[in-house]
Design an enzyme around this catalytic site. Structure first.
Site, PDB file in Angstrom:
ATOM      1  CE  LYS A   1      -0.075   3.350   4.776  1.00  0.00           C
ATOM      2  NZ  LYS A   1      -0.250   3.485   6.198  1.00  0.00           N
TER       3      LYS A   1
ATOM      4  N   GLY B   1       2.038   2.272  10.759  1.00  0.00           N
ATOM      5  CA  GLY B   1       3.017   3.351  10.619  1.00  0.00           C
ATOM      6  C   GLY B   1       3.681   3.750  11.926  1.00  0.00           C
TER       7      GLY B   1
ATOM      8  CG  ASN C   1      -1.684   1.254   1.425  1.00  0.00           C
ATOM      9  OD1 ASN C   1      -1.767   2.078   0.506  1.00  0.00           O
ATOM     10  ND2 ASN C   1      -2.268   1.447   2.610  1.00  0.00           N
TER      11      ASN C   1
ATOM     12  CD  GLU D   1      -3.889  -2.348   7.099  1.00  0.00           C
ATOM     13  OE1 GLU D   1      -2.823  -2.680   6.552  1.00  0.00           O
ATOM     14  OE2 GLU D   1      -4.418  -1.239   6.944  1.00  0.00           O
TER      15      GLU D   1
ATOM     16  CB  SER E   1       4.637  -1.801  12.067  1.00  0.00           C
ATOM     17  OG  SER E   1       4.270  -0.438  12.251  1.00  0.00           O
TER      18      SER E   1
ATOM     19  CD  GLU F   1      -3.109   5.718   6.563  1.00  0.00           C
ATOM     20  OE1 GLU F   1      -3.062   5.815   5.316  1.00  0.00           O
ATOM     21  OE2 GLU F   1      -2.223   5.138   7.225  1.00  0.00           O
TER      22      GLU F   1
HETATM   23  P1  PGA Z   1       2.444   0.278   7.619  1.00  0.00           P
HETATM   24  O1  PGA Z   1       1.019   0.519   6.912  1.00  0.00           O
HETATM   25  O2  PGA Z   1       2.968  -1.037   7.074  1.00  0.00           O
HETATM   26  O3  PGA Z   1       3.276   1.443   7.201  1.00  0.00           O
HETATM   27  O4  PGA Z   1       2.195   0.215   9.085  1.00  0.00           O
HETATM   28  C1  PGA Z   1       0.134  -0.546   6.652  1.00  0.00           C
HETATM   29  C2  PGA Z   1      -1.132   0.000   6.051  1.00  0.00           C
HETATM   30  O5  PGA Z   1      -1.556   1.102   6.445  1.00  0.00           O
HETATM   31  O6  PGA Z   1      -1.744  -0.642   5.162  1.00  0.00           O
END
Ligand code: PGA
Length: 246
Positions: free
Chosen positions: A10, A170, A8, A164, A208, A95
């Site tokens: 983002k 993050g 992802n 998640e 993460s 998000e």
């Molecule tokens: P991250 O994000 O691996 O940076 O924690 C995962 C996600 O939001 O899909």
């Protein structure tokens, strides 16, 4: 079941850096033992369509409209994503739930629109830290999934489900393999109650996930892959996660 590792991105990328990243990934694609997909910002879908041609790399979008067409400035329909051969679309990422106030019902509608266009929705569910500390984890993820089951009924085995935990996204804080497996098993049971084909639903973990923790997470019986944010932006890190998925 073959595992699924989905990146992802983002709101990250540029034409130049995307090309370099995808080429670095594809130079190792002969070694991939799992399905690999990248969910990219919408302006780059056509670039991914070109870069992934004749390769095992799949790609998708990060959001879709609940509407089919019309006066919805800024929205992108499932039909448009299909025009660019998207295989996946993320719906209900935390998000978007948090910053764009997406409700459980809206997320269920988006999943329905994706399915109707032949795109696999990657439906995200997960609790906040406050909810976990209040002992509400199971209640929250079950409520989020129930809305999607309610609207999509017999098609539910066509989704990918992503657990998640919001507190792990993050932040560098990962759920332990046991914590994640526990929630995945709860979600699997809920899918079983709704569909005879629940066994074929990929339930992937996100939050993460990185080169160091991927193997242990992916070794859990109900963790069928990963949805990877930060670590999907660096070829070496993402390739290590892919290598851990076999
Ligand atoms: P991250 O994000 O691996 O940076 O924690 C995962 C996600 O939001 O899909």
């Amino acid at each position: 079941m073959k595992k699924l590792i989905a990146g992802n991105w983002k709101m990250n990328g540029s034409l130049e850096s995307n090309a370099a990243l995808v080429q670095a990934l594809l130079s190792h694609s002969a070694d991939w033992k799992c399905d690999v997909a990248l969910c990219v910002p919408a302006p780059y879908l056509s670039q991914l369509q070109n870069l992934s041609k004749a390769s095992p790399l799949m790609f998708g979008a990060q959001d879709v409209s609940m509407h089919e067409a019309g006066a919805f400035t800024g929205e992108i329909s499932a039909g448009m994503l299909k025009d660019f051969e998207c295989r996946y679309v993320i719906v209900g990422h935390s998000e978007r739930r948090q910053f764009h106030l997406e409700s459980d019902a809206l997320v269920a509608n988006k999943a329905q629109k994706a399915l109707a266009s032949g795109i696999t929705p990657i439906v995200c569910v997960g609790e906040t830290l406050q909810e976990r500390e209040a002992g509400l984890t199971e209640e929250v993820v079950k409520r989020q999934l129930a809305a999607v089951i309610h609207l999509n009924g017999h098609c539910i085995s066509e989704i990918v489900l992503a657990y998640e935990p919001v507190w792990a996204i993050g932040t560098g804080k990962t759920a332990t393999p046991e914590q994640a497996q526990h929630v995945h098993a709860v979600l699997r049971a809920q899918l079983h109650a709704a569909s005879a084909h629940a066994d074929r639903v990929h339930i992937v973990y996100g939050g993460s996930m990185n080169a160091a923790n991927a193997s242990q997470l992916l070794a859990q019986p109900d963790i069928d892959g990963g949805l990877v944010g930060g670590a999907s932006l660096k070829a070496a890190d993402f390739l290590s996660i892919i290598a851990a998925a076999h």
